[in-house]
Write a protein that holds these residues in place. Structure first.
Motif, PDB file in Angstrom:
ATOM      1  N   ALA A  54       0.810  -1.222   0.000  1.00  0.00           N
ATOM      2  CA  ALA A  54       0.000   0.000   0.000  1.00  0.00           C
ATOM      3  C   ALA A  54       0.841   1.270   0.000  1.00  0.00           C
ATOM      4  N   GLY A  55       2.091   1.197  -0.418  1.00  0.00           N
ATOM      5  CA  GLY A  55       2.934   2.385  -0.450  1.00  0.00           C
ATOM      6  C   GLY A  55       3.551   2.687   0.902  1.00  0.00           C
ATOM      7  N   LEU A  56       4.503   3.621   0.906  1.00  0.00           N
ATOM      8  CA  LEU A  56       5.235   3.954   2.125  1.00  0.00           C
ATOM      9  C   LEU A  56       5.494   5.450   2.151  1.00  0.00           C
ATOM     10  N   ALA A  57       5.078   6.106   3.240  1.00  0.00           N
ATOM     11  CA  ALA A  57       5.277   7.546   3.374  1.00  0.00           C
ATOM     12  C   ALA A  57       6.769   7.859   3.452  1.00  0.00           C
ATOM     13  N   PRO A  58       7.207   8.974   2.854  1.00  0.00           N
ATOM     14  CA  PRO A  58       8.638   9.324   2.869  1.00  0.00           C
ATOM     15  C   PRO A  58       9.225   9.402   4.273  1.00  0.00           C
ATOM     16  N   GLU A  59       8.463   9.946   5.236  1.00  0.00           N
ATOM     17  CA  GLU A  59       9.012  10.069   6.590  1.00  0.00           C
ATOM     18  C   GLU A  59       9.203   8.703   7.241  1.00  0.00           C
ATOM     19  N   THR A  60       8.341   7.754   6.886  1.00  0.00           N
ATOM     20  CA  THR A  60       8.495   6.401   7.420  1.00  0.00           C
ATOM     21  C   THR A  60       9.726   5.734   6.822  1.00  0.00           C
ATOM     22  N   GLU A  61       9.921   5.925   5.519  1.00  0.00           N
ATOM     23  CA  GLU A  61      11.101   5.355   4.870  1.00  0.00           C
ATOM     24  C   GLU A  61      12.372   5.995   5.411  1.00  0.00           C
ATOM     25  N   ASP A  62      12.326   7.306   5.671  1.00  0.00           N
ATOM     26  CA  ASP A  62      13.489   7.984   6.254  1.00  0.00           C
ATOM     27  C   ASP A  62      13.819   7.398   7.625  1.00  0.00           C
ATOM     28  N   TYR A  63      12.779   7.126   8.424  1.00  0.00           N
ATOM     29  CA  TYR A  63      13.009   6.548   9.752  1.00  0.00           C
ATOM     30  C   TYR A  63      13.668   5.178   9.625  1.00  0.00           C
ATOM     31  N   LEU A  64      13.162   4.366   8.703  1.00  0.00           N
ATOM     32  CA  LEU A  64      13.710   3.023   8.536  1.00  0.00           C
ATOM     33  C   LEU A  64      15.143   3.064   8.011  1.00  0.00           C
ATOM     34  N   ASN A  65      15.448   4.037   7.173  1.00  0.00           N
ATOM     35  CA  ASN A  65      16.818   4.175   6.682  1.00  0.00           C
ATOM     36  C   ASN A  65      17.803   4.435   7.812  1.00  0.00           C
ATOM     37  N   GLY A  66      17.291   4.953   8.923  1.00  0.00           N
ATOM     38  CA  GLY A  66      18.141   5.185  10.085  1.00  0.00           C
ATOM     39  C   GLY A  66      18.075   4.073  11.111  1.00  0.00           C
ATOM     40  N   SER A  67      17.362   2.997  10.777  1.00  0.00           N
ATOM     41  CA  SER A  67      17.194   1.878  11.720  1.00  0.00           C
ATOM     42  C   SER A  67      17.960   0.660  11.219  1.00  0.00           C
ATOM     43  N   GLY A  68      19.265   0.698  11.347  1.00  0.00           N
ATOM     44  CA  GLY A  68      20.083  -0.411  10.882  1.00  0.00           C
ATOM     45  C   GLY A  68      20.158  -0.438   9.367  1.00  0.00           C
ATOM     46  N   HIS A  69      20.707  -1.512   8.832  1.00  0.00           N
ATOM     47  CA  HIS A  69      20.794  -1.675   7.379  1.00  0.00           C
ATOM     48  C   HIS A  69      19.389  -1.954   6.850  1.00  0.00           C
ATOM     49  N   PHE A  70      18.858  -1.052   6.017  1.00  0.00           N
ATOM     50  CA  PHE A  70      17.453  -1.109   5.608  1.00  0.00           C
ATOM     51  C   PHE A  70      17.294  -1.778   4.248  1.00  0.00           C
ATOM     52  N   ILE A  71      16.329  -2.708   4.169  1.00  0.00           N
ATOM     53  CA  ILE A  71      15.982  -3.379   2.915  1.00  0.00           C
ATOM     54  C   ILE A  71      14.505  -3.143   2.646  1.00  0.00           C
ATOM     55  N   ARG A  72      14.193  -2.563   1.499  1.00  0.00           N
ATOM     56  CA  ARG A  72      12.791  -2.471   1.077  1.00  0.00           C
ATOM     57  C   ARG A  72      12.536  -3.652   0.146  1.00  0.00           C
ATOM     58  N   PHE A  73      11.789  -4.608   0.644  1.00  0.00           N
ATOM     59  CA  PHE A  73      11.611  -5.852  -0.100  1.00  0.00           C
ATOM     60  C   PHE A  73      10.753  -5.633  -1.338  1.00  0.00           C
ATOM     61  N   HIS A  74      11.195  -6.210  -2.442  1.00  0.00           N
ATOM     62  CA  HIS A  74      10.411  -6.213  -3.669  1.00  0.00           C
ATOM     63  C   HIS A  74      10.686  -7.531  -4.385  1.00  0.00           C
ATOM     64  N   THR A  75       9.879  -7.848  -5.374  1.00  0.00           N
ATOM     65  CA  THR A  75       9.945  -9.171  -5.990  1.00  0.00           C
ATOM     66  C   THR A  75      11.143  -9.348  -6.908  1.00  0.00           C
ATOM     67  N   GLY A  76      11.893  -8.280  -7.145  1.00  0.00           N
ATOM     68  CA  GLY A  76      13.111  -8.405  -7.940  1.00  0.00           C
ATOM     69  C   GLY A  76      14.358  -8.545  -7.093  1.00  0.00           C
ATOM     70  N   LEU A  77      14.188  -8.557  -5.772  1.00  0.00           N
ATOM     71  CA  LEU A  77      15.336  -8.637  -4.871  1.00  0.00           C
ATOM     72  C   LEU A  77      15.974 -10.024  -4.936  1.00  0.00           C
ATOM     73  N   LYS A  78      17.287 -10.064  -4.776  1.00  0.00           N
ATOM     74  CA  LYS A  78      18.011 -11.333  -4.808  1.00  0.00           C
ATOM     75  C   LYS A  78      17.657 -12.182  -3.585  1.00  0.00           C
ATOM     76  N   THR A  79      17.133 -13.374  -3.841  1.00  0.00           N
ATOM     77  CA  THR A  79      16.881 -14.363  -2.789  1.00  0.00           C
ATOM     78  C   THR A  79      17.251 -15.731  -3.356  1.00  0.00           C
ATOM     79  N   LYS A  80      17.031 -16.775  -2.569  1.00  0.00           N
ATOM     80  CA  LYS A  80      17.326 -18.125  -3.041  1.00  0.00           C
ATOM     81  C   LYS A  80      16.157 -18.753  -3.791  1.00  0.00           C
ATOM     82  N   VAL A  81      15.077 -17.996  -3.962  1.00  0.00           N
ATOM     83  CA  VAL A  81      13.931 -18.478  -4.730  1.00  0.00           C
ATOM     84  C   VAL A  81      14.139 -18.148  -6.205  1.00  0.00           C
ATOM     85  N   VAL A  82      13.907 -19.127  -7.062  1.00  0.00           N
ATOM     86  CA  VAL A  82      13.932 -18.889  -8.507  1.00  0.00           C
ATOM     87  C   VAL A  82      12.529 -18.434  -8.904  1.00  0.00           C
ATOM     88  N   ASN A  83      12.372 -17.133  -9.097  1.00  0.00           N
ATOM     89  CA  ASN A  83      11.056 -16.551  -9.351  1.00  0.00           C
ATOM     90  C   ASN A  83      10.759 -16.581 -10.849  1.00  0.00           C
TER      91      ASN A  83
END
Length: 246
Positions: A54-83
């Motif tokens: 449902a989308g992500l507000a910029p201020e929320t994303e900014d907060y997460l960027n400051g909370s450790g190493h941040f990953i915004r998950f998407h279906t093109g991200l490298k994982t062990k699943v062959v999609n």
């Protein structure tokens, strides 16, 4: 600690994991940096990850960027699943995260994930870590609303956990039978079809209406192979942290 967030259509689930063990989980109606801050209450975070449909507000994303190493998950991200989904850009990230979670919980097994939320999704997590796709169907509430919206006289009624007649003796119970029994027959049909292809099939239930499915599956012929894991998407997202950094 890993901060893991699953932001859906109607709520946001926030969890803390210590390595692969969930130590805390809360559900919030909305998501913001302030909400995340209250949840963490000063807890140190090494990694954070979010899946949102449902989308992500910029201020929320900014907060997460400051909370450790941040990953915004998407279906093109490298994982062990062959999609192998033909249109990965239209694949809901929560569906793929649930598949990853199922593979983490049942390695080497073919697992059918039934996510009973606003929509019901049926996705096969294959033993060889390949994901080809699945099915999307209207959810419980959506079916009740559709009958009222697209007909002239049918009323809007709510799900009734106590209904178990198997047929309708008036309009209200006829709708309950059509919607509630219909969903169960649909799910059992998918399970039966996949089990014919994969005899070792394991079924995992998750999503907001998981209790509705769990109650009915316990009395079905498939009860021995059905497990419930309400936090499956969160488990999958936490697993992505390790696969992404492997």
């Amino acid at each position: 600690m890993n901060l893991v967030i699953d932001k859906g259509n109607s709520s946001a689930k926030i969890a803390l994991f210590e390595e692969r063990a969930m130590v805390r989980k809360e559900v919030y109606p909305t998501l913001s940096g302030e909400v995340i801050g209250r949840f963490l209450a000063g807890q140190h975070v090494e990694f954070s990850i979010i899946s949102t449909v449902a989308g992500l507000a910029p201020e929320t994303e900014d907060y997460l960027n400051g909370s450790g190493h941040f990953i915004r998950f998407h279906t093109g991200l490298k994982t062990k699943v062959v999609n192998r989904y033909a249109t990965p850009e239209t694949l809901g990230p929560d569906r793929l995260a649930a598949v990853i979670g199922a593979q983490a919980l049942f390695p080497g097994r073919n697992v059918l994930v039934i996510d009973a939320g606003t929509a019901i999704t049926y996705d096969l997590a294959r033993a060889d870590r390949r994901y080809d796709g699945g099915s999307i169907s209207p959810g419980l509430s959506m079916r009740f609303r559709a009958l009222q919206t697209f007909t002239g006289k049918l009323p809007l009624i709510n799900a009734d956990p106590g209904y178990d007649t198997g047929y309708g003796y008036d309009t209200r119970t006829a709708i309950l039978s059509g919607v509630q029994d219909g969903i169960v027959y649909e799910a059992m049909g998918f399970i039966g079809a996949y089990r014919a292809l994969y005899p070792d099939l394991q079924v995992v239930l998750c999503g907001g209406d998981v209790n509705f499915f769990e109650t009915r599956m316990k009395s079905s012929i498939f009860a021995p192979i059905v497990k419930t894991e309400p936090s499956l998407v969160l488990i999958g997202l936490n697993e992505v942290i390790y696969q992404y950094n492997d």
